[in-house]
Design an enzyme around this catalytic site. Sequence first.
Site, PDB file in Angstrom:
ATOM      1  N   GLU A 157      -0.796  65.722  79.430  1.00 37.99           N
ATOM      2  CA  GLU A 157      -0.311  66.810  78.578  1.00 37.99           C
ATOM      3  C   GLU A 157      -1.413  67.821  78.273  1.00 37.99           C
ATOM      4  OE1 GLU A 157       2.701  67.316  78.132  1.00 37.99           O
ATOM      5  OE2 GLU A 157       3.425  65.372  78.834  1.00 37.99           O
ATOM      6  N   HIS A 160      -1.493  70.254  81.015  1.00 41.58           N
ATOM      7  CA  HIS A 160      -0.520  71.342  80.920  1.00 41.58           C
ATOM      8  C   HIS A 160      -1.087  72.501  80.096  1.00 41.58           C
ATOM      9  CE1 HIS A 160       2.969  69.803  82.944  1.00 41.58           C
ATOM     10  NE2 HIS A 160       3.066  68.728  82.179  1.00 41.58           N
ATOM     11  N   GLU A 211       3.926  69.772  87.069  1.00 42.11           N
ATOM     12  CA  GLU A 211       3.758  68.357  86.728  1.00 42.11           C
ATOM     13  C   GLU A 211       2.708  67.713  87.629  1.00 42.11           C
ATOM     14  OE1 GLU A 211       4.947  66.768  84.253  1.00 42.11           O
ATOM     15  OE2 GLU A 211       6.255  68.368  83.534  1.00 42.11           O
TER      16      GLU A 211
END
Length: 269
Positions: A157, A160, A211
């Site tokens: 995460e 990201h 992703e």
Amino acid sequence: MSGAEAGSKQSASSTGFGHSPRRLAAELGLLLLAIVLLIFGARSCAGCAATAIVAAIPPDADAAIGKSAGEAMRAQHGLSGAPTEEQKARVDRIFEELRSGLTDEEKAILVAPRVTVVKDDQVNAFALPGGEVFVLTGLLDRAKDDDDQVRGVLAHEIGHAVKRHGVRSLVRNAVFGLTIAFVVGDLNDVTATVIAGASQLDTLSYSRSMEEEADAFGVDLLGRRKYSPEGLARFLESLESAPVPELLSTHPDSDARAKAIRERMQSGK
């Protein structure tokens, strides 16, 4: 009008474009082909334009977007109760461990790093622009006492946020939509439906690539802190398979991602 002229006009009318199924089918096929070519062209244009636009946007903009969305989400999830102090302390500790492994350049992108644990039975975690990361308690329940799984998900995460995927996605979708609207103009219902569906598939494909990029970043970040990415691979394998083909999924196949992570571990890249 003579009988011959009337017969000639009637014959032309019966065989004209307006009444020829074959001509209609060919015309529709050409229209759909043009739309497909336009969509692929717009997709490439949107990707290149988004990269250039995001490069010109300061990270402070990411933080502003993330802060606004984060406050709204905290208010929304706060209605379902609060996580335990142990859950919050565990996630805070792991988040800070990973942040210490970031480079100065990466830290500069995460203008407002913050992790929030929210009480929710869903097995999920997500990152907002600027460094806002949310972890749902359902994910902690799934990982049990395996910190490596939680660490792997948080590293993903953080990837990201560092790669600015949220802002990139917003800009890319906006450019894609504007390009289609500008080139095509007013559309009838059928054409609009075709373009809307293609636009959604394009968005899903881009999400899959992000992703995979976040997975790669997570593996690298874990390696810097001397942690094995095996926990992330195990977590991905624990996810239930989605009941739709991979093409229509916003995430790549979990088993394929776990395999790619292990291959990256073995290659040292």
